[in-house]
Design a protein around this motif. Sequence first.
Motif, PDB file in Angstrom:
ATOM      1  N   SER A  63      43.726  53.819  55.591  1.00  0.00           N
ATOM      2  CA  SER A  63      42.630  54.427  54.829  1.00  0.00           C
ATOM      3  C   SER A  63      42.192  55.750  55.447  1.00  0.00           C
ATOM      4  CB  SER A  63      41.449  53.471  54.703  1.00  0.00           C
ATOM      5  OG  SER A  63      41.254  52.754  55.870  1.00  0.00           O
ATOM      6  N   GLY A  73      43.417  46.037  51.906  1.00  0.00           N
ATOM      7  CA  GLY A  73      42.015  45.952  52.308  1.00  0.00           C
ATOM      8  C   GLY A  73      41.089  45.929  51.102  1.00  0.00           C
ATOM      9  N   ASN A 100      25.102  54.599  53.762  1.00  0.00           N
ATOM     10  CA  ASN A 100      25.199  54.124  55.131  1.00  0.00           C
ATOM     11  C   ASN A 100      24.925  55.335  56.019  1.00  0.00           C
ATOM     12  OD1 ASN A 100      25.822  52.144  57.047  1.00  0.00           O
ATOM     13  ND2 ASN A 100      27.967  52.782  57.144  1.00  0.00           N
ATOM     14  N   SER A 111      40.081  50.206  53.333  1.00  0.00           N
ATOM     15  CA  SER A 111      40.346  51.018  52.139  1.00  0.00           C
ATOM     16  C   SER A 111      41.826  51.092  51.804  1.00  0.00           C
ATOM     17  CB  SER A 111      39.790  52.429  52.310  1.00  0.00           C
ATOM     18  OG  SER A 111      38.409  52.371  52.480  1.00  0.00           O
ATOM     19  N   SER A 112      42.679  50.403  52.544  1.00  0.00           N
ATOM     20  CA  SER A 112      44.102  50.319  52.169  1.00  0.00           C
ATOM     21  C   SER A 112      44.189  49.451  50.911  1.00  0.00           C
ATOM     22  CB  SER A 112      44.891  49.660  53.296  1.00  0.00           C
ATOM     23  OG  SER A 112      44.448  48.323  53.474  1.00  0.00           O
TER      24      SER A 112
HETATM   25  C1  LIG Z   1      32.022  52.693  57.523  1.00  0.00           C
HETATM   26  C2  LIG Z   1      33.082  51.915  58.244  1.00  0.00           C
HETATM   27  C3  LIG Z   1      32.700  51.077  59.280  1.00  0.00           C
HETATM   28  C4  LIG Z   1      33.640  50.349  60.010  1.00  0.00           C
HETATM   29  N1  LIG Z   1      33.229  49.587  61.053  1.00  0.00           N
HETATM   30  C5  LIG Z   1      34.148  48.948  61.811  1.00  0.00           C
HETATM   31  C6  LIG Z   1      33.749  48.223  62.945  1.00  0.00           C
HETATM   32  O1  LIG Z   1      32.584  48.159  63.292  1.00  0.00           O
HETATM   33  N2  LIG Z   1      34.701  47.603  63.682  1.00  0.00           N
HETATM   34  C7  LIG Z   1      36.016  47.646  63.350  1.00  0.00           C
HETATM   35  O2  LIG Z   1      36.820  47.036  64.051  1.00  0.00           O
HETATM   36  N3  LIG Z   1      36.429  48.351  62.257  1.00  0.00           N
HETATM   37  C8  LIG Z   1      35.525  48.995  61.501  1.00  0.00           C
HETATM   38  N4  LIG Z   1      35.935  49.726  60.422  1.00  0.00           N
HETATM   39  C9  LIG Z   1      37.357  49.719  60.070  1.00  0.00           C
HETATM   40  C10 LIG Z   1      37.616  48.877  58.848  1.00  0.00           C
HETATM   41  O3  LIG Z   1      37.174  47.557  59.004  1.00  0.00           O
HETATM   42  C11 LIG Z   1      39.088  48.838  58.501  1.00  0.00           C
HETATM   43  O4  LIG Z   1      39.799  48.152  59.486  1.00  0.00           O
HETATM   44  C12 LIG Z   1      39.641  50.207  58.403  1.00  0.00           C
HETATM   45  O5  LIG Z   1      38.867  50.953  57.503  1.00  0.00           O
HETATM   46  C13 LIG Z   1      41.085  50.167  57.978  1.00  0.00           C
HETATM   47  O6  LIG Z   1      41.189  49.581  56.716  1.00  0.00           O
HETATM   48  P1  LIG Z   1      42.585  49.063  56.228  1.00  0.00           P
HETATM   49  O7  LIG Z   1      43.016  48.064  57.268  1.00  0.00           O
HETATM   50  O8  LIG Z   1      42.358  48.423  54.894  1.00  0.00           O
HETATM   51  O9  LIG Z   1      43.474  50.242  56.195  1.00  0.00           O
HETATM   52  C14 LIG Z   1      35.010  50.456  59.682  1.00  0.00           C
HETATM   53  C15 LIG Z   1      35.394  51.303  58.629  1.00  0.00           C
HETATM   54  C16 LIG Z   1      34.457  52.025  57.912  1.00  0.00           C
HETATM   55  C17 LIG Z   1      34.912  52.933  56.809  1.00  0.00           C
END
Ligand SMILES: Cc1cc2nc3c(=O)[nH]c(=O)nc-3n(C[C@H](O)[C@H](O)[C@H](O)COP(=O)(O)O)c2cc1C
Length: 451
Positions: free
Chosen positions: A339, A233, A391, A229-230
């Motif tokens: 995020s 991202g 979800n 959500s960044s």
């Molecule tokens: C609902 C949800 C599920 C996610 N599941 C995983 C996961 O299983 N494994 C993981 O490494 N990160 C998971 N994340 C993290 C995201 O992939 C992402 O790295 C994180 O939200 C940070 O986003 P950004 O790097 O854009 O700030 C999840 C995030 C959310 C909101």
Amino acid sequence: MPRPLQFSAFVMNTTSHITHGAWRLPEARQTEFNSLEHWVSLARELERGRFDFIFFADVVGLYADHRSSWEKFVESGLQIPSNDPSVLASAIAHATSELGIAITSSILQEHPFNFARKISTLDHASRGRIAWNIVTSLSPNAWRNFGYDDITPHEDRYAWADEYVDVVYKLWEGSWDDGALLQDKERAVHGDFTKIHKIHHAGERYRVEGPHLVAPSPQRTPLLFQAGSSPTGRRFAARNAEAQFIQSPSPKDAKALIDDTRRLVVEAGRKAEDLNFFQGLSFVIGSTEAEARRRADEVDEYIDDDAIIAHAAGGIGVDLGHYDLDTPIGDIESEGSRSHLLWLREAVPDREPTVRDLARLRTRNGRVVGTPEQIADRLAEWRDAGVDGINVTNYTIPGSYLEFIEHVTPVLQERGLAQREYRPGTTRRKLTGADLLDDHHPAAAYRGAFS
Ligand SMILES: Cc1cc2nc3c(=O)[nH]c(=O)nc-3n(C[C@H](O)[C@H](O)[C@H](O)COP(=O)(O)O)c2cc1C
């Protein structure tokens, strides 16, 4: 009549995924995660309840230390032990026929050539029901498990992800033309050599000659999920994803996020509706509102706030175990998950949020407590805000899903908020109406590119 919401069961092949402490509830059976039967029977129940997905989160390392140690994670079963979800996928595929099977896999954990091969094999085995949640691993321990000194910086992780998806798109979409697999016994020709191509990828991090070793599966590219959500991202999601997982504090915030991300989707040359949004929610259900509230209080007696903070800090990149609960979050911006911080600021708009807010909001925000009718009212608000799916986070497995299916789903179906029957075909066809990615998607550019 607007489309029904899609429903995804958010699980992890571990004891304590998100609602830490809830594994101690008397009816909780998530400690049985080593059992294949545990997952297969859950998947069958989800299919009976017309869920669209079972969605497995995954990590490949510990979260950052809490009070300078990883003891808390072991003590509370917080994603350790944590088993490989992809191994469960073929058993679930065999036991079900309609349920989508979404697996998280990080760009860090598997070479793209091997990953593409595994996913294509699973997409064949499930007759086109595999989805991939693309993640970039925000745990430094995970990076050290794969030979790096430390976590790669945020923007570089997404640049890495850009190359990773490029390699797998080439293999899935470009390496094999349609009709390359002949299996013609009469003519003694198994495959058409003129229709199978090496991809000769040579990039900053990967060199992959090809060809892809698996013939095109029903969806070729699995359905693509993403959760960042960044700003970076969300741009990545806008270019690549078909579904994005969001954790908005309210339908109003979700609407703003969705409208803005859809604008990015259009900027990326795709159609606004090419990206679907799945909001994370959990449910505590009662036959009266008072009963539901009482049950929520019972759940809260088991919630382990310290574990919740240990997990949240993993995303933020600071050891919050050392901070007083009233410390403002403001000073602790980091390389980790932007995020998460954004989410917290949206949820506490009137003042600077504290560590305590983080623990409370992580458990209570996104929780819907009420009767099935009240829950249906709330879900209608999320749908009106533009959310395509929910979800569903659990407190207990399988209890949270069984209760939802028994009590809430019929009310949702009655109101057109949940499907009564599956649409036929692959998981992408169920969601978007087509088996393959459409021509606007960047992966489609590789079709015929290596002929
Ligand atoms: C609902 C949800 C599920 C996610 N599941 C995983 C996961 O299983 N494994 C993981 O490494 N990160 C998971 N994340 C993290 C995201 O992939 C992402 O790295 C994180 O939200 C940070 O986003 P950004 O790097 O854009 O700030 C999840 C995030 C959310 C909101």
